[in-house]
Write a protein that holds these residues in place. Structure first.
Motif, mmCIF file in Angstrom:
data_model
loop_
_atom_site.group_PDB
_atom_site.id
_atom_site.type_symbol
_atom_site.label_atom_id
_atom_site.label_comp_id
_atom_site.label_asym_id
_atom_site.label_seq_id
_atom_site.Cartn_x
_atom_site.Cartn_y
_atom_site.Cartn_z
ATOM 1 N N GLN A 297 0.844 -1.193 0.000
ATOM 2 C CA GLN A 297 0.000 0.000 0.000
ATOM 3 C C GLN A 297 0.880 1.244 0.000
ATOM 4 O O GLN A 297 1.719 1.418 0.883
ATOM 5 C CB GLN A 297 -0.871 -0.038 1.255
ATOM 6 N N PRO A 298 0.723 2.121 -1.008
ATOM 7 C CA PRO A 298 1.618 3.274 -1.089
ATOM 8 C C PRO A 298 1.291 4.376 -0.080
ATOM 9 O O PRO A 298 0.126 4.643 0.215
ATOM 10 C CB PRO A 298 1.416 3.786 -2.522
ATOM 11 N N VAL A 299 2.350 4.978 0.449
ATOM 12 C CA VAL A 299 2.245 6.145 1.320
ATOM 13 C C VAL A 299 3.326 7.110 0.847
ATOM 14 O O VAL A 299 4.476 6.713 0.700
ATOM 15 C CB VAL A 299 2.516 5.776 2.798
ATOM 16 N N VAL A 300 2.953 8.354 0.573
ATOM 17 C CA VAL A 300 3.959 9.309 0.114
ATOM 18 C C VAL A 300 4.558 10.033 1.317
ATOM 19 O O VAL A 300 3.826 10.529 2.180
ATOM 20 C CB VAL A 300 3.357 10.343 -0.871
ATOM 21 N N ILE A 301 5.892 10.041 1.392
ATOM 22 C CA ILE A 301 6.592 10.722 2.475
ATOM 23 C C ILE A 301 7.416 11.864 1.874
ATOM 24 O O ILE A 301 8.344 11.625 1.105
ATOM 25 C CB ILE A 301 7.568 9.765 3.200
ATOM 26 N N LEU A 302 7.049 13.086 2.199
ATOM 27 C CA LEU A 302 7.811 14.246 1.720
ATOM 28 C C LEU A 302 8.792 14.641 2.824
ATOM 29 O O LEU A 302 8.372 14.998 3.928
ATOM 30 C CB LEU A 302 6.857 15.395 1.377
ATOM 31 N N THR A 303 10.083 14.551 2.512
ATOM 32 C CA THR A 303 11.117 14.723 3.536
ATOM 33 C C THR A 303 11.740 16.119 3.510
ATOM 34 O O THR A 303 11.494 16.907 2.599
ATOM 35 C CB THR A 303 12.244 13.700 3.328
ATOM 36 N N LYS A 304 12.567 16.369 4.505
ATOM 37 C CA LYS A 304 13.340 17.604 4.632
ATOM 38 C C LYS A 304 12.428 18.830 4.773
ATOM 39 O O LYS A 304 12.689 19.891 4.196
ATOM 40 C CB LYS A 304 14.315 17.775 3.462
ATOM 41 N N ALA A 305 11.364 18.662 5.534
ATOM 42 C CA ALA A 305 10.416 19.747 5.751
ATOM 43 C C ALA A 305 11.111 20.969 6.334
ATOM 44 O O ALA A 305 10.712 22.108 6.072
ATOM 45 C CB ALA A 305 9.296 19.278 6.681
ATOM 46 N N ASP A 306 12.175 20.728 7.104
ATOM 47 C CA ASP A 306 12.886 21.860 7.719
ATOM 48 C C ASP A 306 13.550 22.757 6.682
ATOM 49 O O ASP A 306 13.831 23.923 6.944
ATOM 50 C CB ASP A 306 13.932 21.334 8.716
ATOM 51 N N LEU A 307 13.796 22.205 5.479
ATOM 52 C CA LEU A 307 14.410 23.015 4.422
ATOM 53 C C LEU A 307 13.369 23.712 3.551
ATOM 54 O O LEU A 307 13.709 24.505 2.688
ATOM 55 C CB LEU A 307 15.282 22.130 3.522
ATOM 56 N N ALA A 308 12.111 23.357 3.748
ATOM 57 C CA ALA A 308 11.064 23.896 2.876
ATOM 58 C C ALA A 308 9.853 24.310 3.688
ATOM 59 O O ALA A 308 8.831 23.648 3.690
ATOM 60 C CB ALA A 308 10.665 22.841 1.837
ATOM 61 N N PRO A 309 9.991 25.427 4.406
ATOM 62 C CA PRO A 309 8.898 25.858 5.279
ATOM 63 C C PRO A 309 7.591 26.110 4.512
ATOM 64 O O PRO A 309 6.516 25.960 5.075
ATOM 65 C CB PRO A 309 9.420 27.146 5.923
ATOM 66 N N ALA B 165 -2.790 12.476 -6.469
ATOM 67 C CA ALA B 165 -3.072 11.139 -5.947
ATOM 68 C C ALA B 165 -3.992 11.241 -4.745
ATOM 69 O O ALA B 165 -3.580 11.042 -3.606
ATOM 70 C CB ALA B 165 -1.763 10.449 -5.567
ATOM 71 N N PRO B 166 -5.263 11.554 -5.000
ATOM 72 C CA PRO B 166 -6.176 11.843 -3.893
ATOM 73 C C PRO B 166 -6.414 10.666 -2.950
ATOM 74 O O PRO B 166 -6.795 10.873 -1.803
ATOM 75 C CB PRO B 166 -7.482 12.251 -4.599
ATOM 76 N N ASP B 167 -6.182 9.451 -3.430
ATOM 77 C CA ASP B 167 -6.468 8.273 -2.609
ATOM 78 C C ASP B 167 -5.260 7.800 -1.799
ATOM 79 O O ASP B 167 -5.332 6.791 -1.119
ATOM 80 C CB ASP B 167 -6.976 7.137 -3.502
ATOM 81 N N VAL B 168 -4.155 8.540 -1.879
ATOM 82 C CA VAL B 168 -2.924 8.087 -1.217
ATOM 83 C C VAL B 168 -2.583 9.024 -0.055
ATOM 84 O O VAL B 168 -2.573 10.241 -0.217
ATOM 85 C CB VAL B 168 -1.746 8.071 -2.223
ATOM 86 N N PRO B 169 -2.310 8.451 1.128
ATOM 87 C CA PRO B 169 -1.922 9.313 2.244
ATOM 88 C C PRO B 169 -0.568 9.984 1.990
ATOM 89 O O PRO B 169 0.324 9.371 1.406
ATOM 90 C CB PRO B 169 -1.835 8.365 3.443
ATOM 91 N N VAL B 170 -0.457 11.235 2.410
ATOM 92 C CA VAL B 170 0.796 11.980 2.230
ATOM 93 C C VAL B 170 1.237 12.507 3.591
ATOM 94 O O VAL B 170 0.417 13.050 4.340
ATOM 95 C CB VAL B 170 0.608 13.178 1.272
ATOM 96 N N HIS B 171 2.521 12.328 3.908
ATOM 97 C CA HIS B 171 3.056 12.824 5.170
ATOM 98 C C HIS B 171 4.258 13.714 4.901
ATOM 99 O O HIS B 171 5.084 13.395 4.062
ATOM 100 C CB HIS B 171 3.481 11.659 6.073
ATOM 101 N N VAL B 172 4.324 14.808 5.630
ATOM 102 C CA VAL B 172 5.465 15.720 5.528
ATOM 103 C C VAL B 172 6.296 15.535 6.789
ATOM 104 O O VAL B 172 5.773 15.646 7.905
ATOM 105 C CB VAL B 172 4.980 17.178 5.409
ATOM 106 N N VAL B 173 7.585 15.201 6.610
ATOM 107 C CA VAL B 173 8.423 14.915 7.785
ATOM 108 C C VAL B 173 9.789 15.601 7.676
ATOM 109 O O VAL B 173 10.197 16.037 6.604
ATOM 110 C CB VAL B 173 8.672 13.391 7.944
ATOM 111 N N SER B 174 10.453 15.670 8.791
ATOM 112 C CA SER B 174 11.870 16.029 8.799
ATOM 113 C C SER B 174 12.593 15.048 9.710
ATOM 114 O O SER B 174 12.255 14.928 10.891
ATOM 115 C CB SER B 174 12.073 17.454 9.321
#
Ligand code: GDP
Ligand code: ZN
Length: 337
Positions: A126-138, A151-160
């Protein structure tokens, strides 16, 4: 015989975690006689039965069915220009989630995420999108919205991984007994994420300039990691060089709308170029089908074709190029080639 899970492979040596602890095992000879292709050999993540031998070599006797897998095309052993039989090499199995890791800074590209989504959907995970380096991209709001829209059906998380922000949101996936694989380009922060989730350094994070030709230095050779939560993360070298392998089903899953249109074309064998009654061209004309989306479909289709069947790809290449060119006809700037 005792059950176990393959956690590491070094040449012919398999490390298997069992109720007896970690066991080093080799394959029973029967594997070499009966396995038709390399996909029939155990790989990291596989559940197996082994003949446990306390005093000598333990042997893997049986490979259990897989509920998910990633494979890559293996071109080794094929002289240039002779690609009749591309082997499927399985690089990870039996994972529940595919973390599609993409960093919010320089390399952010939704088209690449879409491509990984295709692979993930086909894998059985099951795909989950993880967007990393949030600290570099406020100001990640626009990027987050773009992924969610695509991708409306896929969970997305923003992390650092550096500040730890957003990591707690991943705990819903990292449950006891669940297995995760990371998919993403080099440098997006997969090792850093793994280290952060492990609460310790298990994988050496690359300095900006020290990307060596052999890939990475690991602090261990382990290829399956147990997180403190009891979840497992598979990280094999093969995962990092994934190409598309027979991803046709995955494409359909990501492009249902496009393939739905095909059923409405007047002709069954419509090439969506010049035929009358073509639903694709009609949808492109009235804006129901976004040109970007169509272009992405064609590009992915073409890449798959390439891996599935090189000669077919070469034959079809001109047709696809024509189609892409048509898609861009009339667009300002045009589409060269
Ligand atoms: P991998 O190739 O995907 O495993 O990426 P690495 O984990 O080796 O990270 C590549 C580079 O990105 C390293 O210089 C890391 O320090 C940096 N990096 C990773 N995660 C973060 C983060 O959350 N914030 C910042 N600022 N840098 C990060
Ligand atoms: Zn058509």
């Amino acid at each position: 015989m005792i059950p176990g899970r393959v956690t590491e492979i070094q040449r012919d040596q398999y490390t298997v975690i069992t109720e007896q602890g970690e066991v080093t095992a080799v394959l029973k000879g029967a594997f070499y006689h009966t396995a038709g292709t390399r996909e029939d050999f155990p790989c990291v993540g596989d559940f197996v039965f082994i003949h446990y031998n306390e005093n000598g070599a333990s042997r893997i006797a049986k490979l259990l069915p897989r509920h998910s897998k990633f494979s890559r095309a293996d071109y080794s052993g094929h002289a240039a220009g002779h690609v009749k039989t591309i082997l499927e090499q399985v690089v990870a199995t039996n994972f529940d989630y595919v973390f599609i890791v993409s960093s919010l800074n320089w390399d952010f590209k939704v088209s690449r995420i879409v491509r990984y989504l295709t692979q993930a959907r086909q894998s059985g995970g099951q795909p989950v999108v993880i967007l990393t380096k949030a600290d570099l991209a406020p100001d990640f709001g626009a990027q987050l919205a773009e992924v969610q829209r695509t991708a409306p059906d896929v969970p997305v998380h923003v992390v650092s991984s550096h500040t730890g922000s957003g990591l707690e949101g991943l705990s819903e996936y990292l449950q006891l007994g669940k297995t995760v694989v990371f998919l993403g380009m080099s440098g997006v922060g997969k090792s850093s994420l793994l280290n952060a989730l492990m609460n310790q350094e298990v994988m050496t994070v690359k300095g900006i300039r020290e990307v060596d030709s052999r890939g990475r230095h690991t602090t261990t050779h382990r290829q399956l990691f147990m997180l403190p939560s009891g979840a497992m993360v598979i990280d094999t070298p093969g995962m990092r060089e994934l190409g598309l392998f027979g991803a046709d089903d995955g494409i359909s899953a990501g492009f249902n709308d496009v393939e739905e249109l095909f059923t409405q074309c007047r002709f069954n064998d419509c090439s969506h170029q010049t035929e009358p009654g073509c639903a694709v061209r009609a949808a492109l004309a009235n804006g129901l089908l976004a040109r970007e989306h169509w272009k992405r479909y064609l590009v992915q289709k073409r890449e798959n074709k390439f891996v599935d069947d090189k000669s077919g790809y070469l034959m079809d290449k001109r047709a696809w190029q024509k189609s892409i060119a048509l898609t861009h006809k009339g667009k300002k700037g045009g589409y060269k080639k």
